[in-house]
Structure formats: C-alpha cells, structure tokens
Write a protein that holds these residues in place. Structure first.
Motif, PDB file in Angstrom:
ATOM      1  N   LEU A 206      35.133  27.504  46.119  1.00 44.40           N
ATOM      2  CA  LEU A 206      35.033  28.898  45.696  1.00 44.40           C
ATOM      3  C   LEU A 206      35.433  28.962  44.232  1.00 44.40           C
ATOM      4  O   LEU A 206      36.580  28.699  43.878  1.00 44.40           O
ATOM      5  CB  LEU A 206      35.937  29.798  46.541  1.00 44.40           C
ATOM      6  N   ASP A 207      34.471  29.275  43.374  1.00 46.14           N
ATOM      7  CA  ASP A 207      34.720  29.404  41.936  1.00 46.14           C
ATOM      8  C   ASP A 207      34.241  30.771  41.474  1.00 46.14           C
ATOM      9  O   ASP A 207      33.185  31.231  41.910  1.00 46.14           O
ATOM     10  CB  ASP A 207      33.964  28.337  41.134  1.00 46.14           C
ATOM     11  N   MET A 208      35.005  31.408  40.599  1.00 40.17           N
ATOM     12  CA  MET A 208      34.545  32.684  40.046  1.00 40.17           C
ATOM     13  C   MET A 208      35.285  33.032  38.766  1.00 40.17           C
ATOM     14  O   MET A 208      36.408  32.570  38.531  1.00 40.17           O
ATOM     15  CB  MET A 208      34.683  33.818  41.060  1.00 40.17           C
ATOM     16  N   ILE A 209      34.623  33.844  37.967  1.00 42.57           N
ATOM     17  CA  ILE A 209      35.227  34.439  36.778  1.00 42.57           C
ATOM     18  C   ILE A 209      35.194  35.950  36.979  1.00 42.57           C
ATOM     19  O   ILE A 209      34.158  36.520  37.327  1.00 42.57           O
ATOM     20  CB  ILE A 209      34.453  34.059  35.508  1.00 42.57           C
ATOM     21  N   VAL A 210      36.342  36.603  36.795  1.00 39.87           N
ATOM     22  CA  VAL A 210      36.451  38.040  37.010  1.00 39.87           C
ATOM     23  C   VAL A 210      37.124  38.682  35.796  1.00 39.87           C
ATOM     24  O   VAL A 210      38.119  38.162  35.282  1.00 39.87           O
ATOM     25  CB  VAL A 210      37.257  38.368  38.284  1.00 39.87           C
ATOM     26  N   PHE A 211      36.581  39.815  35.369  1.00 40.64           N
ATOM     27  CA  PHE A 211      37.179  40.581  34.283  1.00 40.64           C
ATOM     28  C   PHE A 211      37.777  41.869  34.849  1.00 40.64           C
ATOM     29  O   PHE A 211      37.074  42.643  35.504  1.00 40.64           O
ATOM     30  CB  PHE A 211      36.139  40.924  33.223  1.00 40.64           C
ATOM     31  N   ALA A 212      39.063  42.061  34.627  1.00 45.48           N
ATOM     32  CA  ALA A 212      39.709  43.333  34.932  1.00 45.48           C
ATOM     33  C   ALA A 212      39.529  44.210  33.690  1.00 45.48           C
ATOM     34  O   ALA A 212      40.192  44.003  32.668  1.00 45.48           O
ATOM     35  CB  ALA A 212      41.182  43.134  35.259  1.00 45.48           C
ATOM     36  N   LYS A 213      38.627  45.172  33.793  1.00 43.54           N
ATOM     37  CA  LYS A 213      38.252  45.965  32.625  1.00 43.54           C
ATOM     38  C   LYS A 213      39.407  46.849  32.149  1.00 43.54           C
ATOM     39  O   LYS A 213      40.073  47.521  32.933  1.00 43.54           O
ATOM     40  CB  LYS A 213      37.032  46.833  32.960  1.00 43.54           C
ATOM     41  N   ASN A 214      39.626  46.784  30.845  1.00 43.37           N
ATOM     42  CA  ASN A 214      40.639  47.615  30.183  1.00 43.37           C
ATOM     43  C   ASN A 214      42.060  47.339  30.664  1.00 43.37           C
ATOM     44  O   ASN A 214      42.906  48.229  30.616  1.00 43.37           O
ATOM     45  CB  ASN A 214      40.308  49.097  30.347  1.00 43.37           C
ATOM     46  N   MET A 215      42.342  46.121  31.113  1.00 42.48           N
ATOM     47  CA  MET A 215      43.720  45.708  31.371  1.00 42.48           C
ATOM     48  C   MET A 215      44.160  44.862  30.179  1.00 42.48           C
ATOM     49  O   MET A 215      43.720  43.725  30.005  1.00 42.48           O
ATOM     50  CB  MET A 215      43.853  44.897  32.661  1.00 42.48           C
ATOM     51  N   GLU A 216      45.013  45.407  29.346  1.00 40.60           N
ATOM     52  CA  GLU A 216      45.336  44.766  28.078  1.00 40.60           C
ATOM     53  C   GLU A 216      46.446  43.737  28.191  1.00 40.60           C
ATOM     54  O   GLU A 216      46.442  42.740  27.470  1.00 40.60           O
ATOM     55  CB  GLU A 216      45.708  45.835  27.048  1.00 40.60           C
ATOM     56  N   THR A 217      47.416  43.955  29.075  1.00 43.07           N
ATOM     57  CA  THR A 217      48.529  43.014  29.216  1.00 43.07           C
ATOM     58  C   THR A 217      48.828  42.792  30.698  1.00 43.07           C
ATOM     59  O   THR A 217      48.273  43.466  31.576  1.00 43.07           O
ATOM     60  CB  THR A 217      49.801  43.545  28.522  1.00 43.07           C
ATOM     61  N   LEU A 218      49.749  41.851  30.963  1.00 48.06           N
ATOM     62  CA  LEU A 218      50.089  41.499  32.336  1.00 48.06           C
ATOM     63  C   LEU A 218      51.384  42.153  32.817  1.00 48.06           C
ATOM     64  O   LEU A 218      51.835  41.864  33.917  1.00 48.06           O
ATOM     65  CB  LEU A 218      50.228  39.968  32.458  1.00 48.06           C
ATOM     66  N   ASP A 219      51.986  43.018  32.013  1.00 52.36           N
ATOM     67  CA  ASP A 219      53.225  43.647  32.445  1.00 52.36           C
ATOM     68  C   ASP A 219      52.956  44.650  33.563  1.00 52.36           C
ATOM     69  O   ASP A 219      51.829  45.132  33.747  1.00 52.36           O
ATOM     70  CB  ASP A 219      53.943  44.323  31.269  1.00 52.36           C
ATOM     71  N   ILE A 220      53.979  44.959  34.322  1.00 56.37           N
ATOM     72  CA  ILE A 220      53.852  45.801  35.514  1.00 56.37           C
ATOM     73  C   ILE A 220      53.316  47.189  35.168  1.00 56.37           C
ATOM     74  O   ILE A 220      52.449  47.726  35.863  1.00 56.37           O
ATOM     75  CB  ILE A 220      55.210  45.917  36.240  1.00 56.37           C
ATOM     76  N   LYS A 221      53.798  47.786  34.071  1.00 56.16           N
ATOM     77  CA  LYS A 221      53.353  49.127  33.698  1.00 56.16           C
ATOM     78  C   LYS A 221      51.859  49.145  33.392  1.00 56.16           C
ATOM     79  O   LYS A 221      51.134  50.061  33.800  1.00 56.16           O
ATOM     80  CB  LYS A 221      54.146  49.618  32.488  1.00 56.16           C
ATOM     81  N   SER A 222      51.386  48.117  32.682  1.00 52.67           N
ATOM     82  CA  SER A 222      49.961  48.033  32.352  1.00 52.67           C
ATOM     83  C   SER A 222      49.113  47.907  33.613  1.00 52.67           C
ATOM     84  O   SER A 222      48.056  48.530  33.732  1.00 52.67           O
ATOM     85  CB  SER A 222      49.703  46.846  31.426  1.00 52.67           C
ATOM     86  N   ASN A 225      48.941  51.261  35.462  1.00 51.76           N
ATOM     87  CA  ASN A 225      47.988  52.164  34.802  1.00 51.76           C
ATOM     88  C   ASN A 225      46.550  51.750  35.092  1.00 51.76           C
ATOM     89  O   ASN A 225      45.669  52.598  35.276  1.00 51.76           O
ATOM     90  CB  ASN A 225      48.238  52.179  33.294  1.00 51.76           C
ATOM     91  N   TRP A 226      46.322  50.444  35.145  1.00 52.82           N
ATOM     92  CA  TRP A 226      44.965  49.938  35.396  1.00 52.82           C
ATOM     93  C   TRP A 226      44.472  50.324  36.785  1.00 52.82           C
ATOM     94  O   TRP A 226      43.289  50.630  36.969  1.00 52.82           O
ATOM     95  CB  TRP A 226      44.955  48.420  35.231  1.00 52.82           C
ATOM     96  N   THR A 227      45.344  50.341  37.775  1.00 59.74           N
ATOM     97  CA  THR A 227      44.924  50.653  39.142  1.00 59.74           C
ATOM     98  C   THR A 227      44.403  52.085  39.286  1.00 59.74           C
ATOM     99  O   THR A 227      43.719  52.398  40.252  1.00 59.74           O
ATOM    100  CB  THR A 227      46.077  50.439  40.142  1.00 59.74           C
TER     101      THR A 227
END
Length: 327
Positions: A206-222, A225-227
């Motif tokens: 299983l291989d894939m590339i996924v883009f989480a659109k408009n998620m700028e950072t990996l911190d919890i607050k970001s 907001n993305w969800t």
C-alpha cells in the motif's frame, strides 16, 4: 606551544559550556512540552528522564512513558511504552532522532464505540524529526518494523501486523504532504470482511501520497483548525492485494457525517473483479449484472485499464449510484 594549548583549553571549555547549555535547553523543552500537554488535559507520566551523550550528542531517555488523552474527548486513547530515546548531533541540534525499544500497550476507542486494548510486540519505531528554532516540528520521517498485535481485552484493531511501514510528513507550500508506504499488511478477520473473502487477509503493498490542504504546521492548534474544513487529496495511490493491482487518486472532505468526495481507481479486469466480489457476497446477482453493464461503457486507457469512480456520501461508499459499504 603555549598559545596552542591555551587555544585548545579555551575551545574545550567553550564546547563544554555549549554542550551544557544544549543539555539544559533539551530538558527544559521536554518539561515545557509535558506541562503544555497537561494544561490541555493530557495525562503525562514516566519513570525517569535522563540526559547524556557528551561530547558529540545531546541525548535524553524517557523510561516507561505513559500518555493519555483528555477523557472528555469523544474517542479517548492512551499509550504506555517502554523506553524512548531522543538524540541530536551537537553540530546539528535542529535534527533529532527518536527511537522506541521494547513493547507498548495501546488503548483506543473504535469508530462505533468498541474498545481496542492491545499490546504491540515489538514496537520498534525509528523517527527522524526536523525542528525550527522555536522548537516546533517542521517535518517527520517515521519507520516501524514487524509489529505484532495481541489483544488484551475486547476486539483486535483493524490491522494485526505488518512487515514494514514508513511515513514521511513535510510541508509543501501551503499544504502538508504525507507519503506513506507499507509492505505485507495483515488484516483482522472482520476488517473489510467481504474484500478479505475476495482477495485474502494480506495486502502485499500500500503506497500513497496525500496532501492535507491548507495545513501549514504539525502543531496541535494547527491540526484542530484544519479539521474544521479538512480536505485530503491524493494524486497517486497503489494497492497490491493478492493478484489484484489497483491505482488511482482521490479528493475527500471531512464533514460531520464522515468523509465526502470521490475515489478513482484504475483496474485491469473489471468484470473479473466484479465476479470476485459477488462470490464473496458483497454484491447481489442483480447488482453484479448492473455493474457489469456499466463497466462495458467505461473506456480503457493505453495500459488496458478501466477507470471507475467510487463516491463517498453521508457515510456510504457508492459505485454507479449503488451503495456498496457503510462506514
């Protein structure tokens, strides 16, 4: 000669001060992160935090860490690990490696409310993280090898083992890119039951590339907001399951009712695939007949494959307007 010795002594003293300052910053950062999590409602516990690595490394070891999510969230979780080691080169303190050794116990709540309490033996995790000067994580590269799942109580999670999995997470312009690859995924007997009956319990790749659109950072607050307007786009994914090879892309949005959007798949022999799924009980004979009629209208690409589009609407997986699966 005296000047040379004095230079060496000054350099050594300066290096010791630099290492001691780095050690102090490392411990203070970890302590600050733990306190931040506790303020947010997480339970953080461990049986010792040590530091070392002089002279070439900044190294910290966490004995038996135990993390639990806030109990008020809809799907609480916890993880009890064995030993976590973090280290970075003194010459590159913004690039860290994190390694877990031993077993881990994980407690999760499934989408339908059932409890998954299981041990991962072994839980061999290697993670590379690049951080910014302010301490926030910029990118991650994680790899797990040959985990085996053993239920403690309740039911097993959807996956009970795999040979190897790797995920790379890094920002790309205004999005966050996830690149995932895995080999020999073993499914729990009730996971995707009809598909297992058709193709077997092991997914070879299983291989894939996924883009989480408009998620700028990996911190919890970001991420929180993305969800609120979460959108996932995959320009390329591949699944090898038994003798079947599927490739395609998808564009999905997270709504209150679940995922909504479309998944496109390219298959080599669509009528044969419909027959396999019908024999497994996923389709009735009437549905199979309608699907085969629809398949005849689909064109073939240069590789001889046909492209089919699955739609996700209000928790249902649809093909040619027919409900195939309810999540």
């Amino acid at each position: 000669m005296k000047k040379f010795l004095l230079t060496v002594i000054v350099f050594f003293v300066g290096f010791c001060i630099y290492w001691a300052a780095g050690r102090s910053i490392m411990l203070k950062t970890l302590d600050h992160e733990f306190k931040t999590l506790e303020v947010q409602g997480y339970d953080v516990d461990h049986k010792g935090l040590s530091a070392g690595g002089f002279p070439l490394l900044f190294r910290s070891s966490l004995a038996e860490p135990d993390f639990s999510s806030p109990r008020a969230i809809p799907k609480p979780w916890s993880i009890k690990a064995n030993k976590v080691t973090l280290q970075a080169s003194v010459f590159n303190p913004l690039s860290w490696s994190v390694r877990h050794e031993g077993d881990a116990r994980i407690d999760l709540r499934a989408p339908k409310g059932e409890r998954w309490l299981f041990d991962v033996r072994p839980f061999s995790l290697d993670l590379q993280a690049k951080v910014r000067k302010d301490g926030t994580v910029k990118s991650l590269n994680a790899e797990i090898n040959r985990p085996q799942i053993q239920a403690v109580i309740g039911t097993l999670p959807p996956l009970v083992g795999l040979d190897k999995a790797r995920i790379i997470i890094q920002p790309l312009k205004e999005d966050m890119m996830y690149e995932f690859s895995s080999q020999n995924i073993f499914l729990e007997k009730d996971t995707l039951k009809y598909l297992q009956m058709a193709f077997g319990p092991k997914i070879s790749m299983l291989d894939m590339i996924v883009f989480a659109k408009n998620m700028e950072t990996l911190d919890i607050k970001s991420q929180e907001n993305w969800t609120k307007s979460a959108r996932l786009i995959s320009p390329d994914w591949t699944i090898k399951w038994n003798d079947n090879v599927f490739t395609g892309d998808f564009d999905l949005t997270l709504t209150k009712l679940g995922l909504d959007g479309s998944i496109r798949a390219k298959v080599e022999d669509l009528p044969s695939l419909i027959n396999q799924l019908t024999e497994a009980g996923m389709f009735t004979k009437q549905q199979a007949t309608s699907l085969k009629m629809g398949a005849k209208l689909l064109p073939r690409n240069n590789e001889g494959r046909q492209e089919i589009t699955f739609n996700l609407r209000q928790g249902y997986l649809l093909l040619f307007g027919q409900r195939l699966y309810k999540f």
